[in-house]
Design a protein around this motif. Structure first.
Motif, PDB file in Angstrom:
ATOM      1  N   ALA A  61       0.596  -1.260   0.040  1.00  0.00           N
ATOM      2  CA  ALA A  61      -0.022   0.021   0.109  1.00  0.00           C
ATOM      3  C   ALA A  61       0.904   1.392   0.051  1.00  0.00           C
ATOM      4  O   ALA A  61       1.650   1.449   0.878  1.00  0.00           O
ATOM      5  CB  ALA A  61      -0.886  -0.147   1.341  1.00  0.00           C
TER       6      ALA A  61
ATOM      7  N   LEU B   5      -2.464   0.604  -4.308  1.00  0.00           N
ATOM      8  CA  LEU B   5      -2.291  -0.762  -4.113  1.00  0.00           C
ATOM      9  C   LEU B   5      -1.161  -1.284  -5.207  1.00  0.00           C
ATOM     10  O   LEU B   5      -1.850  -1.118  -6.477  1.00  0.00           O
ATOM     11  CB  LEU B   5      -3.427  -1.492  -3.610  1.00  0.00           C
TER      12      LEU B   5
ATOM     13  N   VAL C 161      -7.409   2.713  -4.149  1.00  0.00           N
ATOM     14  CA  VAL C 161      -8.180   1.944  -3.227  1.00  0.00           C
ATOM     15  C   VAL C 161      -9.452   2.670  -2.703  1.00  0.00           C
ATOM     16  O   VAL C 161     -10.499   2.113  -2.495  1.00  0.00           O
ATOM     17  CB  VAL C 161      -7.212   1.370  -2.233  1.00  0.00           C
TER      18      VAL C 161
ATOM     19  N   THR D 180      -9.042  -4.520  -0.504  1.00  0.00           N
ATOM     20  CA  THR D 180      -7.793  -4.231  -1.251  1.00  0.00           C
ATOM     21  C   THR D 180      -8.489  -4.172  -2.703  1.00  0.00           C
ATOM     22  O   THR D 180      -7.585  -3.642  -3.737  1.00  0.00           O
ATOM     23  CB  THR D 180      -6.956  -5.493  -1.115  1.00  0.00           C
ATOM     24  N   ASP D 181      -9.654  -4.489  -3.154  1.00  0.00           N
ATOM     25  CA  ASP D 181      -9.897  -4.164  -4.458  1.00  0.00           C
ATOM     26  C   ASP D 181     -10.701  -2.876  -4.593  1.00  0.00           C
ATOM     27  O   ASP D 181     -11.138  -2.447  -5.687  1.00  0.00           O
ATOM     28  CB  ASP D 181     -11.013  -5.242  -4.995  1.00  0.00           C
ATOM     29  N   GLY D 182     -10.614  -1.931  -3.583  1.00  0.00           N
ATOM     30  CA  GLY D 182     -11.264  -0.654  -3.731  1.00  0.00           C
ATOM     31  C   GLY D 182     -12.697  -0.377  -3.224  1.00  0.00           C
ATOM     32  O   GLY D 182     -13.306   0.521  -3.097  1.00  0.00           O
TER      33      GLY D 182
END
Length: 610
Positions: free
Chosen positions: A478, A491, A514, A550-552
């Motif tokens: 990150a 990310l 993110v 983590t995929d936003g």
């Protein structure tokens, strides 16, 4: 009438879901389980929403609205939605090609009904404000912008039907959250040669979040998503133990039995060819499957058995055996929390302690005040940036009397142009960024004290890394990146490969946003297999503490209780641990069963190992 019937059912579904999952969500008093999505309730799966078929005499705008409403139903094959299409288009339309998520919901504006030149049909425009896209592999990605799609209609036996439309779905945010849930699928980290230095280095599982339908055969959908392989973003840095082309054998409905056991029959892509794997590979397959299904099930998975299409068992893996493959094996135990006191000494703090104690090594002395610190995940080493930001030191955490020469020195003329806080990955490598405008660099120190290696960050452009946190698995990082007057959270993938001399190297690639809605991010910390805790502000807004995947996509809950003027935050990748923050009130802690409370009014830079 149709909209009332469908939306009434939808409202009932949402209300039931809120009541049934309330205990799994974090109340405003500060439960720290927000970093893990709530698990599905069996009762929730019984709430269903169904569409209404087209009615005689409906005009093109009504047909399109009815179709969009029907796609929000809980039908496995969207049978009612297909009734709005011509026979040919009903067979060709692929609702699983992807999903566009729009704010509020898709709209059919009054001026968007356009007749054909020859008068034989209509094109109906569907508009909205796009907030995200979910691709055919179920991967979510923030994607803000306008949405516009045309649906063409013609008459079939005197009734209007859609004969042209885009594949996939378009859903409002509320419907998307009601219909879909985030599930972590797990794959093995591709650590290259560096895996050899670690016990079980080939067996480090990494979470890959995907969005799957909540109520349509959830276990089987989860297994299918795992078998289809990692998302496009994570694919370059992970591997799967499942052979290419393997799939679920037909005619089986997967569900856990009363003991938590799951039996799965697999087949290959070639008809008549049996699935052949050795025991080692099969056990690794079972480990991926057990941890993936365990992530979405309200019942703990006790055992997974894999068999071929004929039912001949290939291998089995129990829960205790699967611990050797548990996600986060590189996290460390993280029994202690750490922070700098008013004299810039490093103190350790146990969860039951009200205040910290100086560590035994040089970081616990007054000999060299520190601005930032990081503790290795095995809690044997410390890394600290001097108060002026110029130098990075690495020393044993619990022994030694003084500091040796710095391992990195910045050339920045101003404090804000020097070294960032360092971060350790689970492989024992130390990461830090030098913000010197003349030579901005991301650096990796193999083993924590090796020579600093510059790491290329592809796609960074004119941005500068202001802060960083590396995941325990060592393949996700990150980054807070400043460009112009904005600091954004990105990310990146850490792709590990040998350089020209055959030495292990690393490159950061695949940068993706993110939390794009936050224009000024001041702090970030890993908070679970696929969760980040983020502190930042929207344009013109106040500071917020958010949980992000983590995929936003938003975490559950999306926001945590706030505290004044947070400068840094620390979360453990062990989701049971409390949060720590450096705020206007000093160091504060948010336990899982309470609210923020003060640890000390004179400390700074709280961290967990990592």
């Amino acid at each position: 009438m149709r909209a009332d019937r469908l939306r009434g059912a939808a409202a009932l579904s949402v209300a039931c879901a809120v009541l049934l999952t309330g205990c799994a969500s974090m109340p405003s008093s500060g439960d720290v389980r927000p970093v893990k999505a709530p698990q599905r309730s069996d009762a929730e799966s019984q709430v269903r929403v169904f569409g209404v078929p087209p009615q005689p005499g409906e005009q093109p705008p009504q047909i399109v609205r009815g179709f969009l409403e029907a796609t929000t139903s809980d039908e496995a094959d969207y049978a009612t939605a297909r009734e709005y299409l011509t026979e040919e288009q009903a067979a060709a339309w692929n609702p699983f090609a992807g999903t566009t998520v729009v704010s509020g919901g898709p709209d059919v504006p009054p001026g968007g009904v356009l007749p054909d030149a020859e008068g034989s049909g209509y094109t109906v425009e569907v508009t909205g404000t796009r907030v995200a896209e979910v691709d055919g592999k179920h991967s979510y990605a923030p994607d803000e912008g306008p949405y516009l799609a045309g649906f063409h209609l013609s008459k079939v036996d005197g009734q209007w039907r859609i004969d042209q439309l885009p594949d996939g779905l378009v859903l409002g945010e509320a419907d998307f959250q009601r219909i879909y849930r985030s599930v972590n699928t797990y794959y093995f980290a591709g650590l290259g040669q560096e895996a050899r230095a670690l016990p079980s280095g080939r067996n480090v599982l990494v979470a890959d979040p995907v969005y799957l339908r909540r109520r349509i055969d959830p276990v089987a959908d989860t297994v299918r998503a795992l078998l289809s392989g990692p998302t496009n973003w994570l694919h370059p840095v992970v591997t799967s133990a499942f052979p290419t082309g393997v799939r679920l054998a037909p005619r089986q409905r997967l569900a856990l039995d009363d003991s938590g056991a799951l039996d799965v029959r697999l087949t290959t892509g070639d008809e008549g060819q049996p699935l052949r794997v050795d025991r080692t590979q099969c056990v690794r397959m079972a480990a991926q499957l057990l941890h993936t299904v365990d992530d979405q099930s309200s019942t703990r998975v006790g055992r997974v058995s894999l068999a071929d299409a004929r039912g001949t068992e290939l291998c089995g893996l129990g829960r205790e055996e699967a611990r050797g493959y548990a996600p986060g094996m590189l996290n460390g135990q993280s029994p202690m929390q750490y922070y700098l006191d008013g004299e810039r000494r490093l103190l350790s703090l146990g969860e039951e302690q009200e205040s910290g104690l100086p560590v035994d090594g040089p970081f616990g002395t007054r000999s060299l005040p520190m601005q930032h610190v990081a503790v290795s995940r095995d809690e044997s080493w410390g890394a600290g940036v001097s108060l002026d930001g110029l130098r990075l030191y690495v020393e044993p955490l619990h022994e030694g009397e003084g500091f040796r020469d710095p391992v990195v020195t910045s050339g920045g003329a101003r404090e804000q142009d020097r070294l960032t806080a360092p971060s350790w990955d689970g492989l024992g490598d130390l990461w830090v960024a030098d913000r010197d405008p003349r030579d901005p660099r991301l650096l990796r120190l193999p083993g924590g004290r090796g020579d600093a290696q510059p790491v290329e960050v592809r796609g960074l452009g004119e941005g500068r890394v202001e802060a960083l946190r590396v995941a325990a698995d060592g393949i996700r990082i990150a980054l807070l990146v400043r460009e112009d007057d904005r600091t954004m959270l990105w990310l990146g993938r850490v792709e590990r490969e040998n350089d020209a001399a055959g030495e292990p190297g690393a490159t950061v690639t695949g940068l993706r946003p993110v939390a794009p809605q936050l224009e000024n991010v001041v702090a970030v910390s890993w908070a679970g297999d696929s969760r980040l805790v983020v502190v930042g502000k929207e344009s013109g807004g106040v500071q917020q503490v958010r949980v992000m995947s983590t995929d936003g996509s938003p975490g559950v809950p999306a926001k945590l209780p706030g505290v004044n003027e947070i400068e840094s935050i620390a979360a453990s990748e062990d989701e049971e641990k409390p949060l720590l923050a450096d705020s206007a009130e000093g160091i504060v802690r948010l336990p899982r069963d309470g609210d923020w409370h003060e640890v000390t009014d004179s400390g700074s830079a709280p961290v967990y190992p990592g």
